[in-house]
Enzyme design. Structure first.
Site, short mmCIF file in Angstrom:
data_model
loop_
_atom_site.label_atom_id
_atom_site.label_comp_id
_atom_site.label_asym_id
_atom_site.label_seq_id
_atom_site.Cartn_x
_atom_site.Cartn_y
_atom_site.Cartn_z
N GLY A 43 21.51 0.47 35.94
CA GLY A 43 20.19 -0.07 36.18
C GLY A 43 19.71 -0.91 35.01
O GLY A 43 20.33 -0.96 33.95
N LYS B 75 3.91 15.53 30.34
CA LYS B 75 5.26 14.99 30.17
C LYS B 75 5.35 14.16 28.89
O LYS B 75 6.30 14.30 28.11
CB LYS B 75 5.64 14.13 31.38
CG LYS B 75 5.99 14.89 32.63
CD LYS B 75 6.59 13.96 33.68
CE LYS B 75 7.05 14.73 34.92
NZ LYS B 75 7.71 13.85 35.91
N ASN C 159 15.91 16.30 40.67
CA ASN C 159 15.76 16.44 39.22
C ASN C 159 16.95 17.13 38.58
O ASN C 159 17.26 16.89 37.40
CB ASN C 159 14.48 17.21 38.89
CG ASN C 159 13.23 16.37 39.11
OD1 ASN C 159 13.30 15.14 39.13
ND2 ASN C 159 12.09 17.01 39.28
N LYS D 100 -9.20 2.98 -2.40
CA LYS D 100 -9.52 2.41 -1.09
C LYS D 100 -10.83 2.99 -0.56
O LYS D 100 -11.03 4.21 -0.53
CB LYS D 100 -8.37 2.71 -0.12
CG LYS D 100 -8.46 2.01 1.23
CD LYS D 100 -7.20 2.28 2.05
CE LYS D 100 -7.19 1.54 3.37
NZ LYS D 100 -5.95 1.81 4.13
N THR E 96 15.80 5.89 27.88
CA THR E 96 15.74 4.56 28.50
C THR E 96 14.47 4.31 29.30
O THR E 96 14.32 3.25 29.92
CB THR E 96 16.96 4.34 29.42
OG1 THR E 96 16.93 5.33 30.45
CG2 THR E 96 18.25 4.46 28.64
N CYS F 4 -5.78 -3.09 2.01
CA CYS F 4 -5.66 -3.18 3.47
C CYS F 4 -6.99 -3.18 4.21
O CYS F 4 -7.66 -4.19 4.28
CB CYS F 4 -4.73 -2.07 3.98
SG CYS F 4 -3.94 -2.45 5.57
N GLU G 38 0.83 -1.20 0.00
CA GLU G 38 0.00 0.00 0.00
C GLU G 38 0.87 1.26 0.00
O GLU G 38 1.84 1.36 0.75
CB GLU G 38 -0.89 -0.02 1.24
CG GLU G 38 -1.82 1.16 1.38
CD GLU G 38 -2.69 1.08 2.62
OE1 GLU G 38 -3.58 1.95 2.77
OE2 GLU G 38 -2.49 0.16 3.45
N GLY H 189 22.88 6.83 28.16
CA GLY H 189 23.32 7.06 29.53
C GLY H 189 23.19 5.77 30.32
O GLY H 189 22.11 5.19 30.42
#
Length: 568
Positions: free
Chosen positions: A307, A538, A386, A115, A410, A152, A42, A303
Site C-alpha cells: 500500500g 489509541k 484485527n 529568559k 506507517t 528565543c 538556546e 512492514g
C-alpha cells in the site's frame, strides 16, 4: 566593525561532553576567522529540551562541569567572546532554574541574561522548570559595538499581544548596535517565513540589526531546521544559513549592515523557502536520522503491505538511512491480494531495499482455533480482522528484537485521527514518519518523490490502487471512512483550525460548509468529530511521530482520554 560567528549546531540532549566538544571546535573556527564573538543556540550546553532531566541533581552537576570546561577553554583565545545557552541556578522564590544566556570570555562569565518569556503552549512547557528572568535589558561592549542579547521567545512578543512584557522594548531603550538572539525554534510548515516576518518587523520598528542563531537537528518528535539568519532594519533578512544541516559561518557588521566574512555581499535570501513537499521530505529524513542515531539504531524495518503508506515510509527511510540499512517484510494472509505481494516486490526492487516474505496464514489459523477451543466461540468480525494486524505487529517486533532494527510505523494523520488503526498491530514500533501527514498529502509526497528522482521510485500501481487495510475480503478504506479529500478537510479544521495557513484554512472551511448544506454531510461531519474524540486512547499509546505541521499529535495536542466531549 564587528565579526560574528554563527554556530548552527546539532546538539544532543544530555550529551554535555559531546555538546561542549562541538562548541570548542566551532570556537576554534571563529578564532581562525578572526571573529569577535561566536554565538551558539538556546540551551546549547545541554541541548533543547531536557524536560525533567532538569529536576535531576546529577544532570545539573554535569551541566556545571561542562560550563567550567568551556570557561577553561575560553582562555585559549582570550579575546573571543562565547555566547552560550545553559540552565543556571535561580535565587529566591519560584522555580530553581533560569534558562540563561551566558557570555564567556577569557575564563570569566562577562554577562548573564535570563529568559523572560517562558512558553507554555503547543510543544513547549518551559515554565515547568524555569523561573522568568527580570524585566531588564542586558548589553555588553564587544570591540567597538554595544551588543544586546535575547533568548528565543523574548523576541516574539514585539506586538505585545501574547505577554504583558515586551523585552524588545526594553532592549531598544538600551540602544545597542546589534541584537544577538539565541534560539531553539522548532520547525514546521511556514515557520521559517514566520520567523523572518516577526524579526524583520522588530528590526524595522526599533532600528536594530539582529543576528538570529537557531539549533538544528531532530529531538524525539521535534525537528529544528537551523536556517539561522541576519536582519537589517531597512533591508530585512539579508543572510540565511543552511537549512537542515550544521553550519559555522562568520559575518561582519559595519554601520548597521552585514557582509560575509570576506567583506562580500551575502547571497540574496528567497522570500519563500522549500516547497511544502520538499520541506516534508527534508524534515522527515533529518528527524529519522537523528532519532535513530540518538537511540542507538543504524537500521530500520518496515512492514510492507504493497500500500501507499508503507511504500512512502520505505522510500523515505531508504533515502535517510541508505537502502542497505532498511529491510521490508511482507506478510500476506489468506485475505491479501496477489497484487499486494507483487507491488511490494516491485517497490523494493526500485528502492534497492531487501524484501523478506513471511506469510501469516498459519499463525492466524492457529490463533483462531485456539480461541474457539479456549473460549467456546469462534473468533469473527472486527476481532478477526484485527488479529491479522496484531500477528503482523508481533512478527515485526520479533524481527526488531532479533536483528536490532528500529521498527517504523506507517500510519498517517488521517488514520490516527479517526482510529483507523489496530493497537498492538500496525501501531507497533518506535517512530512514525507519516503521523503528521494527512492521507491526501501522502499521495502528494509520493508523486513528489517520483518527480524529484526522475523515475517511478514508488510504482504508479501503488499510487493508483484504492487504499485498503486488506483485513477483510474486498475491503477498502472508503467502506469505513469518507473520501480522503473530505475527511482531511474536516480533520484540518478540527485539529489545527486557525493554525492553518490562510489558504489551507479557507479551502477546508469551504469544503465543510458545503457538507453542512445536506443532512448526509452534517451526519458525516458529526461522525468524524466523534471518531476523532473517541480515538484519544489509541493515540496515547502510539509511537511518537515526526512533527511537520503547526499542531501535531503528541506533546503538541494534549486532550483527555476519559472525558465527555459534549459538543459531539
Amino acid at each position: 566593525m564587528l565579526r560574528i560567528t554563527l554556530a548552527q549546531l546539532n546538539m544532543t540532549v544530555g550529551d554535555i561532553a559531546g555538546n561542549t566538544a562541538k562548541m570548542e571546535a566551532a570556537a576554534r573556527q571563529a578564532h581562525e576567522a578572526q571573529a569577535n564573538l561566536v554565538v551558539f543556540s538556546e540551551l546549547s550546553l545541554c541541548g533543547y529540551y531536557p524536560e525533567d532531566m532538569l529536576d535531576e541533581p546529577a544532570f545539573l552537576q554535569r551541566c556545571e562541569r561542562g560550563l567550567q570546561e568551556l570557561l577553561a577553554t575560553t582562555r585559549q583565545w582570550p579575546s573571543l567572546y562565547w555566547v552560550v545557552g545553559a540552565p543556571t541556578a535561580a535565587q529566591g522564590p519560584g522555580k530553581r532554574l533560569h534558562n540563561s544566556l551566558l557570555v564567556l570570555q577569557n575564563g570569566q562569565v562577562r554577562l548573564q541574561y535570563d529568559k523572560q518569556l517562558l512558553p507554555t503552549y503547543n510543544i513547549f512547557d518551559e515554565r515547568r522548570h524555569f523561573e522568568p528572568g527580570r524585566d531588564v535589558a542586558k548589553v555588553l561592549r564587544i570591540g567597538d559595538a554595544q551588543v544586546g542579547f535575547l533568548i528565543c521567545e523574548d523576541g516574539w512578543n514585539d506586538s505585545g499581544t501574547d505577554y504583558a512584557v515586551n523585552p524588545f522594548e526594553r532592549m531598544a531603550d538600551a540602544a545597542p548596535d546589534v541584537v544577538v538572539s539565541i534560539n531553539a525554534s522548532p520547525s514546521n510548515i511556514g515557520r521559517r517565513e514566520q520567523r523572518h516576518q516577526v524579526f524583520s518587523a522588530a528590526a524595522r520598528r526599533h532600528g536594530l540589526p539582529i543576528v538570529y542563531v537557531n539549533q538544528v537537528g531532530g529531538q524525539d518528535q521535534v525537528v529544528f531546521d537551523g536556517a539561522s539568519f541576519a536582519v537589517e532594519p531597512m533591508a530585512g533578512v539579508v543572510f540565511e544559513a543552511e537549512r537542515f544541516s550544521e553550519q559555522v559561518v562568520t559575518l561582519q557588521l559595519a554601520r548597521g549592515c552585514f557582509a560575509q566574512g570576506d567583506g562580500s555581499e551575502p547571497e540574496p535570501v528567497a522570500a519563500q523557502g522549500l516547497s511544502t513537499m520538499a520541506f516534508y521530505r527534508a524534515q522527515i529524513q533529518l528527524g529519522l536520522r537523528d532519532y535513530a542515531r540518538r537511540c542507538g539504531f543504524t537500521r530500520a524495518v518496515v512492514g510492507c503491505s504493497g500500500g501507499i503508506d508503507s511504500a512512502l515510509t520505505l522510500a523515505l527511510a531508504a533515502e535517510a538511512l541508505g537502502p542497505d540499512n532498511v529491510t521490508a517484510i511482507t506478510m500476506p494472509s489468506r485475505i491479501s491480494s496477489s497484487g499486494s505481494v507483487d507491488d511490494s516486490i516491485a517497490l523494493c526492487q526500485q528502492l534497492g531495499v531487501a524484501l523478506i516474505q513471511h506469510p501469516i496464514a498459519a499463525q492466524v489459523d492457529a490463533y483462531v482455533q485456539q480461541f474457539q477451543a479456549s473460549f467456546g466461540q469462534p473468533l469473527s468480525g472486527l476481532a478477526l480482522e484485527n488479529l491479522q494486524a496484531r500477528v503482523r505487529g508481533t512478527v515485526l517486533m520479533e524481527y526488531s528484537n532479533s536483528y536490532g532494527h528500529l521498527l517504523l510505523t506507517t500510519g498517517n494523520k488521517s488514520e490516527l485521527s479517526v482510529g483507523y488503526c489496530t493497537l498492538y498491530g500496525d501501531t507497533n514500533g518506535g517512530l512514525g514518519l507519516l503521523g503528521d501527514l494527512y492521507k491526501t498529502e501522502v499521495f502528494e509526497l509520493c508523486r513528489h518523490l517520483n518527480q524529484a528522482n526522475g523515475r517511478e521510485l514508488i510504482p504508479q500501481t501503488i499510487i493508483d490502487k484504492p487504499p485498503s487495510a486488506e483485513l477483510a475480503p474486498g475491503q477498502t478504506d472508503q467502506d469505513s471512512l469518507p473520501p480522503y479529500p473530505l475527511l482531511d478537510a474536516m480533520l484540518k479544521l478540527l485539529i489545527e483550525g486557525e493554525r492553518l495557513s490562510d489558504a489551507e484554512y479557507q479551502a477546508a472551511q469551504e469544503t465543510v460548509n458545503m457538507l453542512q448544506l445536506t443532512p448526509e454531510g452534517r451526519a458525516m461531519v458529526s461522525k468524524v468529530r466523534r471518531l476523532l474524540h473517541g480515538s484519544e486512547y489509541k493515540r496515547h499509546q502510539t509511537p511518537p511521530v515526526i512533527r511537520l505541521r503547526p499542531r501535531a499529535f503528541g506533546s503538541g495536542r494534549q486532550m483527555p482520554i476519559a472525558a465527555s466531549y459534549a459538543w459531539d
